[in-house]
Design an enzyme around this catalytic site. Structure first.
Site, PDB file in Angstrom:
ATOM      1  N   HIS A 124      -8.402  -1.089   6.123  1.00  0.00           N
ATOM      2  CA  HIS A 124      -8.648  -2.373   6.789  1.00  0.00           C
ATOM      3  C   HIS A 124      -9.292  -3.343   5.805  1.00  0.00           C
ATOM      4  O   HIS A 124     -10.220  -2.962   5.078  1.00  0.00           O
ATOM      5  CB  HIS A 124      -9.556  -2.151   8.007  1.00  0.00           C
ATOM      6  CG  HIS A 124      -9.749  -3.380   8.811  1.00  0.00           C
ATOM      7  ND1 HIS A 124      -8.778  -3.879   9.651  1.00  0.00           N
ATOM      8  CD2 HIS A 124     -10.799  -4.241   8.894  1.00  0.00           C
ATOM      9  CE1 HIS A 124      -9.227  -4.980  10.217  1.00  0.00           C
ATOM     10  NE2 HIS A 124     -10.446  -5.221   9.776  1.00  0.00           N
ATOM     11  N   ASN A 169       0.835  -1.212   0.000  1.00  0.00           N
ATOM     12  CA  ASN A 169       0.000   0.000   0.000  1.00  0.00           C
ATOM     13  C   ASN A 169       0.865   1.256   0.000  1.00  0.00           C
ATOM     14  O   ASN A 169       0.526   2.249  -0.647  1.00  0.00           O
ATOM     15  CB  ASN A 169      -0.972  -0.004   1.182  1.00  0.00           C
ATOM     16  CG  ASN A 169      -2.259  -0.707   0.851  1.00  0.00           C
ATOM     17  OD1 ASN A 169      -2.995  -0.285  -0.023  1.00  0.00           O
ATOM     18  ND2 ASN A 169      -2.536  -1.799   1.563  1.00  0.00           N
TER      19      ASN A 169
END
Length: 187
Positions: free
Chosen positions: A109, A14
């Site tokens: 998440h 990420n």
């Protein structure tokens, strides 16, 4: 140019997506600091590859969470960070960091919160047999994966292969985080 920090504890995929999007002009910002709590993590090399300053620390070398968070805040302030993006940072953010950057810390998440909070969300959801998986980006507060939801994206999956499911989640995570960061920078 807006200034971002990315916190990570693992391989940093990420981080890579965010840093690359900034370099390409897809996000009108620069990643100016990467914070990592695991000295051997892959994200450290990724940060170096993008020329991003890294603060890498071992929590056990500090007397308390408050002590290492004060150092993090000092470095965030020094770098002029406006938005903190947690990207696989496997520590619960404490009072010192929330006190200084509350409302400016977001997390990604791998579940549709409020379901399946915590570190093993993908495995829990797969074990439970859910048929709709997804990703949530939320503000960080003092609760575990409980801050106000900013964005979510869902997709169906009816298999049982964790590697395949993780790949599908990553394919959703990267563009969703980029879109969400852009949205937040416009507010």
């Amino acid at each position: 140019m807006r200034r971002l920090a990315v916190f990570a504890s693992g391989s940093g995929t990420n981080f890579e997506a965010i840093a690359t999007a900034c370099e390409r002009g897809e996000i009108p910002a620069r990643v100016v600091l990467m914070v990592c709590d695991k000295p051997g993590a892959g994200v450290v090399q990724r940060a170096a590859g993008h020329g991003v300053e890294a603060f890498v620390f071992a929590p056990k070398e500090y007397a308390s969470k408050a002590d290492y968070e004060r150092e993090i805040v000092r470095r965030l302030d020094q770098a002029g960070v406006e938005l903190v993006c947690l990207a696989g940072y496997m520590r619960i953010v404490g009072d010192v960091l929330l006190g200084a950057y509350g409302g400016r810390i977001v997390n990604i998440h791998p579940s549709l919160l409020p379901a399946f909070r915590g570190a093993h969300a993908i495995e829990q959801a797969l074990e439970y047999g859910v048929k709709v998986f997804g990703v949530t980006i939320h503000y960080v507060d003092a609760t575990l994966d409980g801050g106000k939801i900013i964005s979510q994206r869902a997709f169906g999956y009816d298999g049982d292969d964790i590697a395949e499911l993780e790949a599908r989640i990553h394919a959703v995570e990267y563009p969703l985080y980029i879109e969400t960061i852009n949205k937040l920078l416009k507010e």
